[in-house]
Design an enzyme around this catalytic site. Structure first.
Site, PDB file in Angstrom:
ATOM      1  N   LYS A  52       2.173   5.180  -4.505  1.00 42.23           N
ATOM      2  CA  LYS A  52       3.631   4.978  -4.541  1.00 42.23           C
ATOM      3  C   LYS A  52       4.144   5.184  -5.965  1.00 42.23           C
ATOM      4  O   LYS A  52       5.192   5.790  -6.182  1.00 42.23           O
ATOM      5  CB  LYS A  52       3.974   3.562  -4.044  1.00 42.23           C
ATOM      6  CG  LYS A  52       3.757   3.412  -2.547  1.00 42.23           C
ATOM      7  CD  LYS A  52       3.770   1.975  -2.076  1.00 42.23           C
ATOM      8  CE  LYS A  52       3.341   1.913  -0.601  1.00 42.23           C
ATOM      9  NZ  LYS A  52       3.175   0.556  -0.087  1.00 42.23           N
ATOM     10  N   GLN A  96       3.742  -5.728  -1.243  1.00 39.10           N
ATOM     11  CA  GLN A  96       2.602  -5.028  -0.643  1.00 39.10           C
ATOM     12  C   GLN A  96       1.793  -5.995   0.226  1.00 39.10           C
ATOM     13  O   GLN A  96       1.400  -7.064  -0.237  1.00 39.10           O
ATOM     14  CB  GLN A  96       1.718  -4.450  -1.772  1.00 39.10           C
ATOM     15  CG  GLN A  96       0.558  -3.629  -1.289  1.00 39.10           C
ATOM     16  CD  GLN A  96       0.972  -2.343  -0.578  1.00 39.10           C
ATOM     17  OE1 GLN A  96       1.851  -1.620  -1.020  1.00 39.10           O
ATOM     18  NE2 GLN A  96       0.339  -2.061   0.551  1.00 39.10           N
ATOM     19  N   ASP A 119      11.522  -1.557   2.588  1.00 41.95           N
ATOM     20  CA  ASP A 119      10.497  -1.474   3.634  1.00 41.95           C
ATOM     21  C   ASP A 119      11.089  -1.779   5.013  1.00 41.95           C
ATOM     22  O   ASP A 119      10.435  -1.552   6.035  1.00 41.95           O
ATOM     23  CB  ASP A 119       9.374  -2.491   3.339  1.00 41.95           C
ATOM     24  CG  ASP A 119       8.094  -1.814   2.873  1.00 41.95           C
ATOM     25  OD1 ASP A 119       7.969  -0.590   3.084  1.00 41.95           O
ATOM     26  OD2 ASP A 119       7.232  -2.510   2.317  1.00 41.95           O
TER      27      ASP A 119
END
Ligand code: NAD
Length: 282
Positions: A52, A96, A119
């Protein structure tokens, strides 16, 4: 034999377009900014976060990593998220997964500001997706929709079978397919006759995380196969849920692992960060 869907190349083209958008924002003095929180020491997470970070660098998105020890308390995690919510420089926040067991991940997702929830795991964005309102759509399902559309694969009216009902992939995937007018079946670990459900499907999206879960005898001729799974084979190589070599002989389209869904997921994260930066700087 199936057409192999090239997620790697599609994602590269998308990142190039996003770079142009980031350049335009820069001309206005806006530098898109993604904050990534990692808790504990997880090797797979480190690889995902590194990928990322590389994509951010390529596009011109500022990337800041917050690595917290595995002993972090829920209150400390929520405090960090709150600080990032209030930091005007930060456009997107990503936590994460996984995080160490005693911590409650959904509570943490709930505390990310919906405007910075790139997200798409905050209940407000989950709800927006369900009722067809604009918001952030989770990156993997969003990437799959774009992939199908770029290859002109018909979704409207088609039978789509999804394997997996996680909040990250299976459930939002089902909503995305429903919003594109597919007839959706969600299969999971308690599904009684998986083969029967799959055999009928025009499109199969597998997100079980089990190698060789989908074999050639379970699918019909001409099926479209999207393989989300990320597993290791006996040689330690990355592989999906689908018996690729045999299923590709029956399918019309199929995604490889690696080089299919994975790169699209990261490209969609980048797209969501640019979208957040634009929205916050109207
Ligand atoms: P998860 O473990 O939360 O969910 C797995 C789902 O599979 C569950 O809903 C379970 O009911 C279902 N399942 C398990 N065994 C089954 C069986 N025998 N029959 C039917 N259903 C069964 O996992 P997740 O977070 O949704 O991820 C799924 C897979 O996708 C993993 O391999 C993960 O690494 C991968 N993944 C890939 C990407 C990407 O970008 N490529 C992104 C997210 C997840």
């Amino acid at each position: 034999m199936a057409i192999i869907i090239d997620g790697k190349n599609l994602a590269k083209n998308i990142r190039q377009d996003l770079k142009l958008e980031a350049d335009k924002l820069k001309e206005r003095g806006i530098i898109p900014h993604l904050a990534v929180i990692m808790v504990g020491d997880n090797d797979a997470s480190k690889v995902y976060v590194r990928n990322k970070s590389r994509a951010c660098e390529e596009i011109g998105i500022e990337f800041k990593e917050y690595i917290l020890p595995s002993t972090t308390k829920q209150k400390e995690l929520l405090e960090l998220i709150n600080n990032l919510n209030n930091d005007r420089k930060v456009n997107g926040i990503l936590l994460q997964s996984p995080i160490p067991k005693p911590l409650k991940i959904q509570e943490a997702f709930n505390s990310i500001s919906p405007e910075k929830d790139v997200d798409g795991f905050n209940p407000q964005n989950v709800g927006n997706l369900c009722i067809g309102q604009d918001g952030f759509i989770p990156c993997t399902p969003l990437g799959i929709v774009i992939m199908l559309e770029k290859y002109n694969i018909k979704i409207d009216g088609e039978k789509v079978a999804i394997i997996g009902r996680s909040n990250i992939v299976g459930k939002p995937m089902a909503q995305c397919m429903l919003s594109k007018n597919a007839t959706v079946t969600i299969c999971h670990s308690r599904t009684k006759e998986l083969k029967k459900e799959l055999k009928d499907a025009d499109i199969i999206i597998s997100a079980a995380g089990k190698r060789n879960m989908v074999t050639a005898d379970m699918v019909k001729d001409g099926v479209v196969i999207i393989d989300v799974g990320m597993n290791r084979n006996d040689e330690g190589k990355l592989c999906g849920d689908v018996d690729f070599e045999n299923v590709k002989e029956k399918a019309s389209y199929i995604t490889p692992v690696p080089g299919g869904v994975g790169p699209m997921t990261i490209a969609m994260l980048m797209s969501n960060v640019i979208k957040a930066a634009k929205k916050q700087n109207k």
